[in-house]
Write an enzyme that holds these catalytic residues in place. Structure first.
Site, PDB file in Angstrom:
ATOM      1  N   LEU A  60       0.813  -1.209   0.000  1.00  0.00           N
ATOM      2  CA  LEU A  60       0.000   0.000   0.000  1.00  0.00           C
ATOM      3  C   LEU A  60       0.852   1.267   0.000  1.00  0.00           C
ATOM      4  O   LEU A  60       0.325   2.365  -0.163  1.00  0.00           O
ATOM      5  CB  LEU A  60      -0.926   0.016   1.226  1.00  0.00           C
ATOM      6  CG  LEU A  60      -1.793  -1.224   1.447  1.00  0.00           C
ATOM      7  CD1 LEU A  60      -2.599  -1.076   2.742  1.00  0.00           C
ATOM      8  CD2 LEU A  60      -2.704  -1.481   0.269  1.00  0.00           C
ATOM      9  N   TYR A 110       1.922  11.060 -11.309  1.00  0.00           N
ATOM     10  CA  TYR A 110       1.433  10.059 -10.364  1.00  0.00           C
ATOM     11  C   TYR A 110       0.977   8.815 -11.117  1.00  0.00           C
ATOM     12  O   TYR A 110       1.375   7.693 -10.789  1.00  0.00           O
ATOM     13  CB  TYR A 110       0.290  10.646  -9.531  1.00  0.00           C
ATOM     14  CG  TYR A 110      -0.373   9.641  -8.616  1.00  0.00           C
ATOM     15  CD1 TYR A 110       0.309   9.109  -7.531  1.00  0.00           C
ATOM     16  CD2 TYR A 110      -1.688   9.227  -8.844  1.00  0.00           C
ATOM     17  CE1 TYR A 110      -0.294   8.190  -6.686  1.00  0.00           C
ATOM     18  CE2 TYR A 110      -2.301   8.317  -8.003  1.00  0.00           C
ATOM     19  CZ  TYR A 110      -1.607   7.796  -6.932  1.00  0.00           C
ATOM     20  OH  TYR A 110      -2.197   6.879  -6.105  1.00  0.00           O
ATOM     21  N   LYS A 114       2.504   4.908 -10.974  1.00  0.00           N
ATOM     22  CA  LYS A 114       1.695   3.751 -10.581  1.00  0.00           C
ATOM     23  C   LYS A 114       1.698   2.703 -11.690  1.00  0.00           C
ATOM     24  O   LYS A 114       1.787   1.498 -11.422  1.00  0.00           O
ATOM     25  CB  LYS A 114       0.258   4.176 -10.251  1.00  0.00           C
ATOM     26  CG  LYS A 114       0.125   4.896  -8.928  1.00  0.00           C
ATOM     27  CD  LYS A 114       0.607   4.020  -7.776  1.00  0.00           C
ATOM     28  CE  LYS A 114      -0.227   4.168  -6.550  1.00  0.00           C
ATOM     29  NZ  LYS A 114       0.211   3.319  -5.441  1.00  0.00           N
TER      30      LYS A 114
END
Length: 182
Positions: A60, A110, A114
């Site tokens: 996470l 971002y 990812k």
């Protein structure tokens, strides 16, 4: 044959974050689980030690509000690559559940970081046979959200309660949201 369930050791990276806090609260209700936690400030040696004990990894950890744009790549893609390398070096097949983002398909720093993290995990799964589950999460909200940080819902609620201005930049945009406990 024993009727007791085997104890599972679950490593949670980003263990101080919003999703992790909620996951830890839920997992702590299950008696045969031991939680291992990795958070900011810990180093790769500590990460390797935790991975050596883990039966499952909830990855996470990540960066969503960096001080420098380079931190997206460092704390999303590179950390994920490091986790894959450690698991591979230990010659273990540890399932990894990764919290990605629906932004992984968008052309922003971002999202790109990812997507790169996802690619590292896909290569890892192909090379090692370790099960990988990538969850592209929408906007998550719920208890322990921080306004102006990790939840548009928390920000909206905070601004309404405090009589701050509400700004909607695109009134045609439809947000996909998910309550953390769901």
């Amino acid at each position: 044959m024993s009727l007791q369930k085997k104890v599972k050791k679950i490593l949670i990276t980003g263990s101080d974050g919003f999703i992790a806090k909620n996951l830890k609260a839920r997992l702590s209700e299950i008696s045969n689980i031991i939680l291992l936690q990795f958070s900011r400030g810990q180093n790769n040696e500590e990460l390797a030690e935790l991975i050596s004990k883990a039966d499952l990894i909830f990855h996470l950890a990540g960066e969503n509000r960096p001080k420098k744009v380079e931190d997206f790549a460092l704390n999303n893609a590179q950390l994920t690559k490091t986790i894959c390398e450690i698991v591979k070096s230990q010659k273990r097949k540890i399932p990894i559940i990764f919290s990605s983002s629906t932004q992984a398909v968008q052309d922003n720093d971002y999202g790109k970081s990812k997507l790169q993290a996802e690619k590292h995990l896909q290569i890892h799964e192909k090379e090692t046979g370790s099960p990988v589950h990538i969850l592209r999460l929408p906007g998550i909200f719920g208890k322990w959200c921080k306004p102006n940080y990790n939840s548009v819902v928390a920000t909206f609620c905070y601004n309404v309660v405090n009589n701050f201005e509400i700004t909607i930049s695109d009134d045609n945009k439809i947000l996909t949201l998910c309550y953390i406990d769901d």
